[in-house]
Design a protein around this motif. Structure first.
Motif, PDB file in Angstrom:
ATOM      1  N   ASP A 131      40.060  33.755  33.304  1.00  0.00           N
ATOM      2  CA  ASP A 131      40.402  33.015  34.188  1.00  0.00           C
ATOM      3  C   ASP A 131      40.430  34.004  35.413  1.00  0.00           C
ATOM      4  O   ASP A 131      40.199  33.566  36.565  1.00  0.00           O
ATOM      5  CB  ASP A 131      41.639  32.126  34.022  1.00  0.00           C
ATOM      6  N   LEU A 132      40.826  35.230  35.164  1.00  0.00           N
ATOM      7  CA  LEU A 132      40.842  36.282  36.448  1.00  0.00           C
ATOM      8  C   LEU A 132      39.406  36.943  36.491  1.00  0.00           C
ATOM      9  O   LEU A 132      39.268  37.326  37.820  1.00  0.00           O
ATOM     10  CB  LEU A 132      41.697  37.401  35.866  1.00  0.00           C
ATOM     11  N   GLY A 133      38.440  36.440  35.790  1.00  0.00           N
ATOM     12  CA  GLY A 133      36.934  37.169  35.985  1.00  0.00           C
ATOM     13  C   GLY A 133      36.948  38.360  35.515  1.00  0.00           C
ATOM     14  O   GLY A 133      36.219  39.059  35.718  1.00  0.00           O
ATOM     15  N   VAL A 134      37.769  38.789  34.380  1.00  0.00           N
ATOM     16  CA  VAL A 134      37.559  40.062  33.742  1.00  0.00           C
ATOM     17  C   VAL A 134      36.291  40.031  32.768  1.00  0.00           C
ATOM     18  O   VAL A 134      35.754  38.989  32.445  1.00  0.00           O
ATOM     19  CB  VAL A 134      38.786  40.342  32.902  1.00  0.00           C
ATOM     20  N   PHE A 135      35.502  40.932  33.145  1.00  0.00           N
ATOM     21  CA  PHE A 135      34.237  41.395  32.297  1.00  0.00           C
ATOM     22  C   PHE A 135      34.154  42.430  31.705  1.00  0.00           C
ATOM     23  O   PHE A 135      33.058  42.794  30.662  1.00  0.00           O
ATOM     24  CB  PHE A 135      33.124  41.066  33.281  1.00  0.00           C
TER      25      PHE A 135
ATOM     26  N   LEU B 299      37.692  40.998  24.003  1.00  0.00           N
ATOM     27  CA  LEU B 299      36.423  41.187  24.706  1.00  0.00           C
ATOM     28  C   LEU B 299      35.247  40.205  24.377  1.00  0.00           C
ATOM     29  O   LEU B 299      34.643  39.613  25.131  1.00  0.00           O
ATOM     30  CB  LEU B 299      35.705  42.390  24.749  1.00  0.00           C
ATOM     31  N   GLY B 300      35.434  40.042  22.888  1.00  0.00           N
ATOM     32  CA  GLY B 300      34.266  39.187  22.476  1.00  0.00           C
ATOM     33  C   GLY B 300      34.092  37.696  23.187  1.00  0.00           C
ATOM     34  O   GLY B 300      32.825  37.481  23.574  1.00  0.00           O
ATOM     35  N   PRO B 301      35.125  36.860  23.054  1.00  0.00           N
ATOM     36  CA  PRO B 301      35.030  35.712  23.680  1.00  0.00           C
ATOM     37  C   PRO B 301      34.485  35.920  25.232  1.00  0.00           C
ATOM     38  O   PRO B 301      34.051  34.956  25.796  1.00  0.00           O
ATOM     39  CB  PRO B 301      36.413  35.012  23.616  1.00  0.00           C
ATOM     40  N   VAL B 302      35.237  36.829  25.882  1.00  0.00           N
ATOM     41  CA  VAL B 302      34.800  37.171  27.160  1.00  0.00           C
ATOM     42  C   VAL B 302      33.330  37.395  27.337  1.00  0.00           C
ATOM     43  O   VAL B 302      32.746  36.861  28.204  1.00  0.00           O
ATOM     44  CB  VAL B 302      35.571  38.252  27.927  1.00  0.00           C
ATOM     45  N   PHE B 303      32.778  38.336  26.677  1.00  0.00           N
ATOM     46  CA  PHE B 303      31.545  38.720  26.489  1.00  0.00           C
ATOM     47  C   PHE B 303      30.523  37.340  26.198  1.00  0.00           C
ATOM     48  O   PHE B 303      29.579  37.285  26.998  1.00  0.00           O
ATOM     49  CB  PHE B 303      31.011  39.629  25.352  1.00  0.00           C
ATOM     50  N   GLN B 304      31.156  36.598  25.451  1.00  0.00           N
ATOM     51  CA  GLN B 304      30.415  35.185  25.083  1.00  0.00           C
ATOM     52  C   GLN B 304      30.467  34.636  26.188  1.00  0.00           C
ATOM     53  O   GLN B 304      29.149  33.871  26.418  1.00  0.00           O
ATOM     54  CB  GLN B 304      30.841  34.683  23.814  1.00  0.00           C
ATOM     55  N   ALA B 305      31.213  34.191  26.851  1.00  0.00           N
ATOM     56  CA  ALA B 305      31.551  33.462  27.978  1.00  0.00           C
ATOM     57  C   ALA B 305      30.493  33.976  29.207  1.00  0.00           C
ATOM     58  O   ALA B 305      30.002  32.997  29.913  1.00  0.00           O
ATOM     59  CB  ALA B 305      32.854  33.305  28.521  1.00  0.00           C
ATOM     60  N   ILE B 306      30.059  35.253  29.286  1.00  0.00           N
ATOM     61  CA  ILE B 306      29.623  35.781  30.546  1.00  0.00           C
ATOM     62  C   ILE B 306      28.058  35.947  29.636  1.00  0.00           C
ATOM     63  O   ILE B 306      27.310  36.507  30.839  1.00  0.00           O
ATOM     64  CB  ILE B 306      30.152  36.749  31.188  1.00  0.00           C
ATOM     65  N   GLY B 307      27.597  35.949  28.862  1.00  0.00           N
ATOM     66  CA  GLY B 307      26.320  36.322  28.229  1.00  0.00           C
ATOM     67  C   GLY B 307      26.317  37.767  28.102  1.00  0.00           C
ATOM     68  O   GLY B 307      25.016  37.920  28.080  1.00  0.00           O
TER      69      GLY B 307
ATOM     70  N   ASP C  26      46.062  33.235  24.569  1.00  0.00           N
ATOM     71  CA  ASP C  26      46.280  33.102  25.798  1.00  0.00           C
ATOM     72  C   ASP C  26      45.981  34.279  26.860  1.00  0.00           C
ATOM     73  O   ASP C  26      45.604  34.060  28.057  1.00  0.00           O
ATOM     74  CB  ASP C  26      47.831  32.552  26.338  1.00  0.00           C
ATOM     75  N   ALA C  27      46.440  35.412  26.371  1.00  0.00           N
ATOM     76  CA  ALA C  27      45.936  36.499  27.319  1.00  0.00           C
ATOM     77  C   ALA C  27      44.545  36.426  27.520  1.00  0.00           C
ATOM     78  O   ALA C  27      43.871  37.071  28.498  1.00  0.00           O
ATOM     79  CB  ALA C  27      46.260  37.878  26.574  1.00  0.00           C
ATOM     80  N   THR C  28      43.663  36.254  26.263  1.00  0.00           N
ATOM     81  CA  THR C  28      42.015  36.339  26.473  1.00  0.00           C
ATOM     82  C   THR C  28      41.739  35.373  27.527  1.00  0.00           C
ATOM     83  O   THR C  28      40.947  35.589  28.194  1.00  0.00           O
ATOM     84  CB  THR C  28      41.539  36.147  24.975  1.00  0.00           C
ATOM     85  N   GLN C  29      42.274  34.044  27.378  1.00  0.00           N
ATOM     86  CA  GLN C  29      41.771  32.984  28.469  1.00  0.00           C
ATOM     87  C   GLN C  29      42.375  33.570  29.939  1.00  0.00           C
ATOM     88  O   GLN C  29      41.782  33.128  30.783  1.00  0.00           O
ATOM     89  CB  GLN C  29      42.699  31.725  28.074  1.00  0.00           C
ATOM     90  N   GLU C  30      43.389  34.154  29.834  1.00  0.00           N
ATOM     91  CA  GLU C  30      43.924  34.607  31.287  1.00  0.00           C
ATOM     92  C   GLU C  30      42.856  35.567  31.829  1.00  0.00           C
ATOM     93  O   GLU C  30      42.831  35.670  32.996  1.00  0.00           O
ATOM     94  CB  GLU C  30      45.277  35.253  31.031  1.00  0.00           C
TER      95      GLU C  30
ATOM     96  N   GLU D  68      49.219  45.368  35.280  1.00  0.00           N
ATOM     97  CA  GLU D  68      48.886  44.580  34.115  1.00  0.00           C
ATOM     98  C   GLU D  68      47.761  45.431  33.574  1.00  0.00           C
ATOM     99  O   GLU D  68      46.537  45.176  34.099  1.00  0.00           O
ATOM    100  CB  GLU D  68      48.779  43.400  34.531  1.00  0.00           C
ATOM    101  N   PHE D  69      47.821  45.932  32.299  1.00  0.00           N
ATOM    102  CA  PHE D  69      46.846  46.568  31.582  1.00  0.00           C
ATOM    103  C   PHE D  69      46.269  45.748  30.599  1.00  0.00           C
ATOM    104  O   PHE D  69      46.754  45.509  29.671  1.00  0.00           O
ATOM    105  CB  PHE D  69      47.464  47.819  30.905  1.00  0.00           C
ATOM    106  N   TYR D  70      45.099  45.037  31.076  1.00  0.00           N
ATOM    107  CA  TYR D  70      44.243  44.416  30.034  1.00  0.00           C
ATOM    108  C   TYR D  70      43.367  45.244  29.261  1.00  0.00           C
ATOM    109  O   TYR D  70      42.525  45.925  29.720  1.00  0.00           O
ATOM    110  CB  TYR D  70      43.582  43.305  30.709  1.00  0.00           C
ATOM    111  N   PHE D  71      43.473  45.320  27.950  1.00  0.00           N
ATOM    112  CA  PHE D  71      42.702  46.130  27.177  1.00  0.00           C
ATOM    113  C   PHE D  71      42.473  45.283  25.814  1.00  0.00           C
ATOM    114  O   PHE D  71      42.931  44.404  25.390  1.00  0.00           O
ATOM    115  CB  PHE D  71      43.601  47.361  26.719  1.00  0.00           C
ATOM    116  N   ASP D  72      41.389  46.105  25.029  1.00  0.00           N
ATOM    117  CA  ASP D  72      40.847  45.477  23.907  1.00  0.00           C
ATOM    118  C   ASP D  72      40.995  46.878  23.044  1.00  0.00           C
ATOM    119  O   ASP D  72      40.386  47.863  23.480  1.00  0.00           O
ATOM    120  CB  ASP D  72      39.636  44.903  23.675  1.00  0.00           C
ATOM    121  N   PHE D  73      41.488  46.722  21.877  1.00  0.00           N
ATOM    122  CA  PHE D  73      41.576  48.102  20.880  1.00  0.00           C
ATOM    123  C   PHE D  73      40.185  48.411  20.634  1.00  0.00           C
ATOM    124  O   PHE D  73      40.299  49.598  20.134  1.00  0.00           O
ATOM    125  CB  PHE D  73      42.484  47.567  19.524  1.00  0.00           C
ATOM    126  N   SER D  74      39.359  47.612  20.663  1.00  0.00           N
ATOM    127  CA  SER D  74      37.697  47.867  20.295  1.00  0.00           C
ATOM    128  C   SER D  74      37.039  48.463  21.565  1.00  0.00           C
ATOM    129  O   SER D  74      35.808  48.839  21.560  1.00  0.00           O
ATOM    130  CB  SER D  74      37.244  46.875  19.764  1.00  0.00           C
TER     131      SER D  74
END
Length: 194
Positions: free
Chosen positions: A160-164, A41-49, A153-157, A6-12
């Protein structure tokens, strides 16, 4: 029995650009398949500071230099987009709208977006640029609520997986971070671990 990468990516993500250029060839060499999953990635970065890399910081300077070096190592054209990071929401939504109908075409669309951004230096956050990419591929994309939800949903997933960071590769319950971990992820997928 082999597993899916499963290839999680952000175009940016510039490193996601590197990964998308080599993931299918790497997966084929190990007789495994891939599932492409854009997220934000934006919401992920925001969640982890965390914050996106800036070319004004030592980490950012290194990243910009390293991505160019990785691209050369893989024989990939590369130019850093003029606007970086850029807004990848529209591209992500379009991907999921296409994916709901034809996953192979969604991957072709993703590759074309990456090429436009990191080779052509086009503003892929622009609806006009994305429409031109879709037209070139013979696609007519309707951004549905389902596509918007799929990106959320993919961003939340991913969170939830701990992707940073991106790219992140998930094989079963195992996570691999970075384009430089593709070979390990593919080997893990083909053998069930080691």
């Amino acid at each position: 029995m082999s597993m899916v990468i499963e290839f999680y990516f952000d175009f940016s993500s510039a490193y996601s650009y590197i990964a998308q250029g080599i993931i299918e060839e790497t997966a084929a060499r190990h007789n495994v398949t891939t599932k492409w999953k854009p997220f934000l990635l934006g919401p992920v970065f925001q969640a982890i500071g965390a914050a996106p890399a800036s070319p004004k910081t030592p980490k950012g300077k290194y990243l910009f230099h390293d991505v160019a070096r990785c691209a050369r190592a893989h024989g990939m054209p590369f130019a850093m987009p003029k606007q970086f990071p850029f807004n990848s929401v529209a591209a992500g939504r379009a991907f999921y709208a296409i994916d709901a109908v034809d996953p192979a075409q969604a991957v072709a669309f993703a590759r074309a977006v990456f090429t436009a951004a990191y080779k052509g230096e086009e503003d892929v956050s622009s609806p006009e640029v994305l429409a031109a990419i879709q037209k070139t591929l013979g696609l007519e994309v309707d951004i549905t609520e389902a596509a918007k939800t799929a990106l959320k949903d993919a961003t939340q997933e991913a969170q939830d997986l701990g992707v940073f960071g991106a790219p992140t590769l998930k094989v079963g319950d195992e996570i691999f971070w970075g384009a430089d971990r593709l070979e390990q992820a593919a080997k893990w997928a083909s053998t069930g671990g080691w």
